[in-house]
Enzyme design. Structure first.
Site, PDB file in Angstrom:
ATOM      1  N   HIS A 123       0.858  -1.199   0.000  1.00  0.00           N
ATOM      2  CA  HIS A 123       0.000   0.000   0.000  1.00  0.00           C
ATOM      3  C   HIS A 123       0.890   1.243   0.000  1.00  0.00           C
ATOM      4  CE1 HIS A 123      -3.766   2.236   1.566  1.00  0.00           C
ATOM      5  NE2 HIS A 123      -2.816   3.153   1.420  1.00  0.00           N
ATOM      6  N   HIS A 167       1.616   5.266  -2.294  1.00  0.00           N
ATOM      7  CA  HIS A 167       1.066   6.314  -3.182  1.00  0.00           C
ATOM      8  C   HIS A 167       2.228   6.930  -3.943  1.00  0.00           C
ATOM      9  CE1 HIS A 167      -3.030   6.473  -1.373  1.00  0.00           C
ATOM     10  NE2 HIS A 167      -2.383   5.994  -0.324  1.00  0.00           N
ATOM     11  N   LYS A 194       2.106  10.509  -5.359  1.00  0.00           N
ATOM     12  CA  LYS A 194       2.201  11.673  -4.462  1.00  0.00           C
ATOM     13  C   LYS A 194       3.618  11.897  -3.942  1.00  0.00           C
ATOM     14  CE  LYS A 194      -2.481  11.404  -2.440  1.00  0.00           C
ATOM     15  NZ  LYS A 194      -3.091  10.127  -2.858  1.00  0.00           N
ATOM     16  N   HIS A 199      -9.572   2.462   0.941  1.00  0.00           N
ATOM     17  CA  HIS A 199      -9.141   3.238   2.108  1.00  0.00           C
ATOM     18  C   HIS A 199     -10.363   3.383   3.024  1.00  0.00           C
ATOM     19  CE1 HIS A 199      -5.609   4.280  -0.207  1.00  0.00           C
ATOM     20  NE2 HIS A 199      -5.140   5.018   0.778  1.00  0.00           N
ATOM     21  N   GLU A 213     -10.280   5.972   7.806  1.00  0.00           N
ATOM     22  CA  GLU A 213      -8.999   6.557   8.214  1.00  0.00           C
ATOM     23  C   GLU A 213      -9.314   7.845   8.948  1.00  0.00           C
ATOM     24  OE1 GLU A 213      -6.235   7.508   5.090  1.00  0.00           O
ATOM     25  OE2 GLU A 213      -4.637   7.967   6.502  1.00  0.00           O
ATOM     26  N   ASP A 268       2.763   3.291   2.800  1.00  0.00           N
ATOM     27  CA  ASP A 268       1.870   4.417   2.531  1.00  0.00           C
ATOM     28  C   ASP A 268       2.644   5.600   1.952  1.00  0.00           C
ATOM     29  OD1 ASP A 268      -0.748   5.271   2.335  1.00  0.00           O
ATOM     30  OD2 ASP A 268      -0.984   5.794   4.433  1.00  0.00           O
ATOM     31  N   ASN A 269       2.401   6.793   2.439  1.00  0.00           N
ATOM     32  CA  ASN A 269       2.944   7.995   1.797  1.00  0.00           C
ATOM     33  C   ASN A 269       4.405   8.235   2.173  1.00  0.00           C
ATOM     34  OD1 ASN A 269      -0.052   8.225   2.378  1.00  0.00           O
ATOM     35  ND2 ASN A 269       0.222   9.792   0.840  1.00  0.00           N
TER      36      ASN A 269
END
Ligand SMILES: [Zn+2]
Length: 442
Positions: free
Chosen positions: A78, A80, A83, A236, A239, A336-337
């Site tokens: 997972h 991104h 981004k 998602h 969250e 994640d990010n």
């Protein structure tokens, strides 16, 4: 310059003798009791040819690694990547999710042309590869017109990185997209990319609504669109630090009612940790019935959740991962990010993600098989059956550490790891941030 602590032999056939690997990550591990299995590994033409008890393979076959730990290539299910690394030009001083969404939307409409997305993805993948990550699923912001820009870039990058980092994609968009015709177009685009159909359980029109009544209709349509196209689903979910967010049970019950055949992965689910024990148990029962998999994003969620200026955070912002695993759900942790408005830090390093997850979620004492949440569990969730484990016949894609134990591994950053791909050491030098200066500002 390579900082690795050792270089494996360059011969086609050699052994790594006297190593230790988490027993849960070794297919056909020799019998033994401890969390770590003591092994000799025979490598032949890029594959693991044999796994023997330590001390079995003749000493001239390869180096004695003095009980160094060996891990399989790790899996980040997972992320991104579209981004990533925009932080220098799109910071988020408020540090919460709502401000992150605004900052990201502004940057997306101003800057996310194909070259911008491609160069940041390339930087991310170069980093992950050097860290020993072998497969990544990325979400892509999928509202028009961005989907038309990002999916072709993703497909080109998947091709370019094939054999180094295996790439999968999932859409992410506000729930409302599946109340419009655009949802069908998106489902076609995702299916064309062989991806997972996904959204976030919030509306673009009322982002503050934690439990929108439109959810059933929108997720119902998403499930139908996915079923018609044979796509899996990746959402998602909840969250939030607000206990009003209770969509997970509705999604699970809907998937069961509709007998949805594909896989469903849900990410985040932080608000579930704020419910009563009874409601948590009901929700996990519903998830188990529906065969739902879960990924926790501990670094990003501890960063975002429970944040308010001048207030010390009171909770860790992570879901009930222990209870989920105990209930029999497949659970993973993921990155994640990275360096964007949702998370100011990160380095695409699943070993760091696992180490932080141990601290944040207390995945220790015993360590047990929790490391599977960064390796074999995400591999299974992503349908990569030959990944995430060390096993005879599998690719010799390994991370070799100087550390000899969980204590040593989790106490240092492991910057000096050796990464072996198809039996050969790769260059673990990380890309210089300066490569992105002209793109994101120094
Ligand atoms: Zn995410």
């Amino acid at each position: 310059m390579n900082v690795s602590f050792f270089s494996p032999p360059t011969a086609g056939r050699y052994a790594l003798r006297n190593v230790r690997a988490p027993r849960c990550l070794v297919a056909g591990a020799p019998p033994g009791a401890g969390e770590l299995a003591e092994l000799d590994l025979l490598i032949d033409q890029g594959r693991i040819a044999a796994i023997e008890p330590a001390g079995t393979i003749p000493t001239d076959a390869g180096p004695d690694l003095g009980r160094s730990m060996v891990l399989p290539g790790l899996i980040d299910c997972h992320t991104h990547l579209d981004k990533g690394h925009i932080w220098p030009r799109a910071s988020n001083p408020a540090g919460d999710g709502a401000a992150a969404a605004v900052a990201t939307a502004q940057d997306r409409s101003a800057n996310w042309n194909a070259q911008d997305v491609q160069r940041r993805m390339e930087f991310a993948l170069s980093t992950a590869y050097a860290k020993g990550v072998v497969a990544i699923r990325t979400h892509l912001d999928s509202l028009a017109p961005q989907a038309g820009i990002s999916y072709p870039v993703f497909k080109a990058m998947r091709e370019r990185w094939a054999g180094r980092v295996e790439l999968q994609v999932s859409s992410i968009a506000p729930l409302d997209v599946f109340l419009r015709d655009e949802g069908r177009e998106l489902a076609d685009r995702v299916a064309d990319a062989g991806g997972q159909l996904g959204c976030v359980t919030r509306l673009l029109t009322r982002p503050g609504d934690q439990n929108p009544p439109e959810l059933d209709e929108a997720v119902g349509r998403l499930l139908s669109l996915a079923a018609e196209r044979g796509s899996n689903v990746d959402l998602h979910v909840d969250e939030s630090s607000n206990p009003e967010a209770r969509t997970l049970i509705r999604i699970a019950q809907m998937a069961s009612r509709r007998r949805f055949k594909g896989r469903i992965l849900v990410g985040h689910c932080t608000a579930l940790a704020l419910q009563t024990p009874e409601f948590i148990a009901q929700t996990l029962d519903a998830c188990a019935d529906a065969g739902i998999d879960v990924v926790s994003l501990p670094m990003c969620n501890m960063y975002l959740q429970g944040r308010a200026a001048g207030v010390t955070p009171r909770w860790r912002g992570v879901t009930v991962l222990h209870e989920m695993k105990a209930r029999g759900l497949r659970v993973a942790v993921a990155g994640d990010n990275v360096r964007d408005p949702f998370y100011a830090y990160g380095d695409h390093d699943m070993l760091e993600t696992y180490a932080q997850a141990v601290r944040i979620l207390q995945l220790d004492h015993p360590f047990g098989d929790w490391i599977a949440a960064a390796a074999s569990m995400p591999a299974q969730i992503m349908g990569l059956q030959d990944r995430g484990m060390i096993g005879a016949g599998r690719a010799a894609d390994l991370i070799v550490l100087k550390a000899r134990s969980y204590s040593e591994m989790l106490s240092r950053s492991q910057f000096d790891r050796t990464v072996i791909r198809a039996g050969k050491a790769i260059d673990t030098t990380l890309p210089d941030y300066r490569l992105l200066d002209d793109l994101v500002g120094a």
